[in-house]
Design a protein around this motif. Structure first.
Motif, PDB file in Angstrom:
ATOM      1  N   TYR A 195       0.727  -1.209  -0.412  1.00  0.00           N
ATOM      2  CA  TYR A 195      -0.074   0.012  -0.041  1.00  0.00           C
ATOM      3  C   TYR A 195       0.790   1.260  -0.331  1.00  0.00           C
ATOM      4  O   TYR A 195       1.344   1.612   0.646  1.00  0.00           O
ATOM      5  CB  TYR A 195      -0.783   0.382   0.856  1.00  0.00           C
ATOM      6  N   ALA A 238       1.567  -0.864   6.489  1.00  0.00           N
ATOM      7  CA  ALA A 238       1.015  -2.258   6.249  1.00  0.00           C
ATOM      8  C   ALA A 238      -0.037  -2.495   6.791  1.00  0.00           C
ATOM      9  O   ALA A 238      -0.986  -1.649   6.943  1.00  0.00           O
ATOM     10  CB  ALA A 238       1.934  -2.419   8.573  1.00  0.00           C
ATOM     11  N   HIS A 239      -0.216  -3.527   5.813  1.00  0.00           N
ATOM     12  CA  HIS A 239      -1.655  -4.236   5.853  1.00  0.00           C
ATOM     13  C   HIS A 239      -2.205  -4.194   7.381  1.00  0.00           C
ATOM     14  O   HIS A 239      -3.349  -4.188   7.232  1.00  0.00           O
ATOM     15  CB  HIS A 239      -1.259  -5.751   5.172  1.00  0.00           C
ATOM     16  N   GLN A 240      -1.849  -4.731   8.383  1.00  0.00           N
ATOM     17  CA  GLN A 240      -1.990  -5.160   9.645  1.00  0.00           C
ATOM     18  C   GLN A 240      -2.079  -4.252  10.482  1.00  0.00           C
ATOM     19  O   GLN A 240      -0.632  -4.063  10.521  1.00  0.00           O
ATOM     20  CB  GLN A 240      -1.169  -6.455  10.176  1.00  0.00           C
ATOM     21  N   GLY A 241      -3.062  -3.117  10.962  1.00  0.00           N
ATOM     22  CA  GLY A 241      -2.629  -2.004  11.637  1.00  0.00           C
ATOM     23  C   GLY A 241      -2.085  -0.437  10.972  1.00  0.00           C
ATOM     24  O   GLY A 241      -3.474   0.764  11.637  1.00  0.00           O
ATOM     25  N   GLY A 242      -1.918  -0.848   9.981  1.00  0.00           N
ATOM     26  CA  GLY A 242      -1.465   0.666   8.881  1.00  0.00           C
ATOM     27  C   GLY A 242      -0.297   1.340   9.086  1.00  0.00           C
ATOM     28  O   GLY A 242      -0.941   2.645   8.500  1.00  0.00           O
ATOM     29  N   LYS A 243       0.352   1.646  10.223  1.00  0.00           N
ATOM     30  CA  LYS A 243       1.286   2.212  10.422  1.00  0.00           C
ATOM     31  C   LYS A 243       2.299   2.612   9.199  1.00  0.00           C
ATOM     32  O   LYS A 243       2.421   2.236   8.128  1.00  0.00           O
ATOM     33  CB  LYS A 243       2.028   1.800  11.347  1.00  0.00           C
ATOM     34  N   LEU A 244       2.486   3.774   8.558  1.00  0.00           N
ATOM     35  CA  LEU A 244       3.243   4.053   7.464  1.00  0.00           C
ATOM     36  C   LEU A 244       4.745   4.289   8.244  1.00  0.00           C
ATOM     37  O   LEU A 244       4.979   4.761   8.782  1.00  0.00           O
ATOM     38  CB  LEU A 244       2.894   5.382   7.010  1.00  0.00           C
ATOM     39  N   TYR A 278      -2.301   7.539  15.642  1.00  0.00           N
ATOM     40  CA  TYR A 278      -0.626   6.616  15.292  1.00  0.00           C
ATOM     41  C   TYR A 278      -0.681   8.237  15.895  1.00  0.00           C
ATOM     42  O   TYR A 278      -0.659   9.689  16.204  1.00  0.00           O
ATOM     43  CB  TYR A 278      -1.087   7.097  14.019  1.00  0.00           C
ATOM     44  N   TYR A 329       3.362   9.672  15.456  1.00  0.00           N
ATOM     45  CA  TYR A 329       4.991   9.435  15.178  1.00  0.00           C
ATOM     46  C   TYR A 329       5.741  10.443  15.824  1.00  0.00           C
ATOM     47  O   TYR A 329       5.295  12.025  15.653  1.00  0.00           O
ATOM     48  CB  TYR A 329       4.628   9.666  12.822  1.00  0.00           C
ATOM     49  N   PHE A 389       7.430   6.106  13.090  1.00  0.00           N
ATOM     50  CA  PHE A 389       6.132   5.660  13.551  1.00  0.00           C
ATOM     51  C   PHE A 389       7.208   4.769  14.895  1.00  0.00           C
ATOM     52  O   PHE A 389       7.557   4.184  15.664  1.00  0.00           O
ATOM     53  CB  PHE A 389       5.883   4.102  12.690  1.00  0.00           C
ATOM     54  N   TYR A 396       0.569   3.004  17.421  1.00  0.00           N
ATOM     55  CA  TYR A 396      -0.982   3.178  17.466  1.00  0.00           C
ATOM     56  C   TYR A 396      -2.466   2.539  17.969  1.00  0.00           C
ATOM     57  O   TYR A 396      -1.701   1.228  18.386  1.00  0.00           O
ATOM     58  CB  TYR A 396      -1.602   2.548  16.128  1.00  0.00           C
ATOM     59  N   GLN A 424      -6.269   0.927  18.238  1.00  0.00           N
ATOM     60  CA  GLN A 424      -7.415   0.493  17.866  1.00  0.00           C
ATOM     61  C   GLN A 424      -8.100   0.625  18.979  1.00  0.00           C
ATOM     62  O   GLN A 424      -8.187   0.151  19.923  1.00  0.00           O
ATOM     63  CB  GLN A 424      -7.301  -0.971  17.316  1.00  0.00           C
ATOM     64  N   ASP A 429       0.628  -2.382  18.401  1.00  0.00           N
ATOM     65  CA  ASP A 429       1.964  -2.443  18.185  1.00  0.00           C
ATOM     66  C   ASP A 429       2.541  -0.892  18.845  1.00  0.00           C
ATOM     67  O   ASP A 429       1.971  -0.320  17.999  1.00  0.00           O
ATOM     68  CB  ASP A 429       1.817  -1.838  16.423  1.00  0.00           C
ATOM     69  N   SER A 451       5.844  -1.012  18.838  1.00  0.00           N
ATOM     70  CA  SER A 451       7.162  -1.576  18.509  1.00  0.00           C
ATOM     71  C   SER A 451       7.849  -0.042  17.942  1.00  0.00           C
ATOM     72  O   SER A 451       9.546   0.240  18.184  1.00  0.00           O
ATOM     73  CB  SER A 451       7.202  -2.169  17.534  1.00  0.00           C
ATOM     74  N   TRP A 483      -7.843   0.565  10.329  1.00  0.00           N
ATOM     75  CA  TRP A 483      -6.583   0.323  10.572  1.00  0.00           C
ATOM     76  C   TRP A 483      -5.962  -0.567   9.634  1.00  0.00           C
ATOM     77  O   TRP A 483      -5.310  -1.597   9.756  1.00  0.00           O
ATOM     78  CB  TRP A 483      -5.984   0.220  11.964  1.00  0.00           C
ATOM     79  N   GLY A 484      -6.888  -1.160   8.605  1.00  0.00           N
ATOM     80  CA  GLY A 484      -6.404  -1.762   7.796  1.00  0.00           C
ATOM     81  C   GLY A 484      -5.480  -1.201   6.541  1.00  0.00           C
ATOM     82  O   GLY A 484      -5.623  -2.466   5.471  1.00  0.00           O
TER      83      GLY A 484
END
Lengths: 113, 115
Positions: free
Chosen positions: A32, A95-101, B33, B35, B45, B48, B50, B56, B58, B98-99
């Motif tokens: 993405y 990211a596909h899971q969670g969407g972090k950029l 999110y 950043y 990042f 984030y 949900q 996450d 991380s 969040w997809g």
């Protein structure tokens, strides 16, 4: 590991000239991809995004980008640059899971009159 | 409606002090999110959410950094015992999901300077 590379830190173009900003990504699956613009003192604004389908995507402000899987690239283009396009441009993979950029280092665009 | 807002817009603090940065997402956005944008590291990042959960974390650079979100809305990023290397612009973004395909809308950021 996921990563984004923008090889050009700074680009200067003349007003009215065409523009291409380079972006290369590393991602295990179909990426993405996003381009954001950050004007001085302002937040990030989405220009365009790509998920699947037509590899040439149109965005706001006359920008377009082309996804090339074989080259792992997603370059941003504009046929004719305006002085107001001077800003910093960021390419990102989501990211596909969670969407972090995950962002590239950015390319600063200067426009000469 | 209003966009993402962050406060304060600027914060100057002394090394060793704790700071709290606030983010108000777009109403109804379930994903949020954080950043960090710094000269040396670019845009990174951090964490984030949900809803109120943080699947996450991380990107948090050390255990001095923490964040919470309450009521599925406002989020606070806390930095304890600040260090000079914490100086940066902290950006918050929110999205309707969040997809990965949802657009993230960014706030104007909080510029933190640690003296």
């Amino acid at each position: 590991a996921q990563s984004v590379t923008q090889p050009d830190i700074h680009i200067t173009v003349s007003e009215g000239a065409s523009l291409e900003l380079r972006c290369n990504y590393s991602y295990g699956a179909t990426p993405y991809l996003f381009w954001y613009v950050q004007s001085p003192g302002q937040g990030l604004q989405l220009l365009l995004k790509y998920f699947s389908g037509d590899t040439l995507v149109q965005g706001i402000k006359g920008f377009e980008a082309e996804f090339k899987r074989s080259q792992s690239s997603f370059n941003l283009r504009k046929p004719s640059v305006h002085w107001s396009d001077a800003a910093e441009y960021f390419c990102a993979v989501g990211a596909h899971q969670g969407g972090k950029l995950i962002f590239g280092q950015g390319t600063e665009l200067s426009v000469k009159p | 409606g209003a966009g993402v807002s962050q406060s304060p817009s600027n914060k100057v603090t002394e090394k060793g002090k704790d700071v709290e940065l606030r983010c108000d997402p777009i109403s109804g956005h379930t994903a949020l999110y954080w950043y960090r944008q710094s000269l040396g590291q670019g845009l990174e990042f951090l964490i984030y959410f949900q809803g109120n959960s943080a699947p996450d974390k991380s990107g948090l650079p050390s255990d001095r950094f923490s964040a919470e979100r309450t009521g599925g809305s406002v989020s606070t990023l806390t930095i304890q015992r600040t260090q000079q290397e914490d100086s940066a612009v902290y950006l918050c973004a929110s999205s309707s999901g969040w997809g990965g395909k949802e657009t993230q809308y960014f706030g104007p950021g909080t510029r933190l300077l640690v003296l």
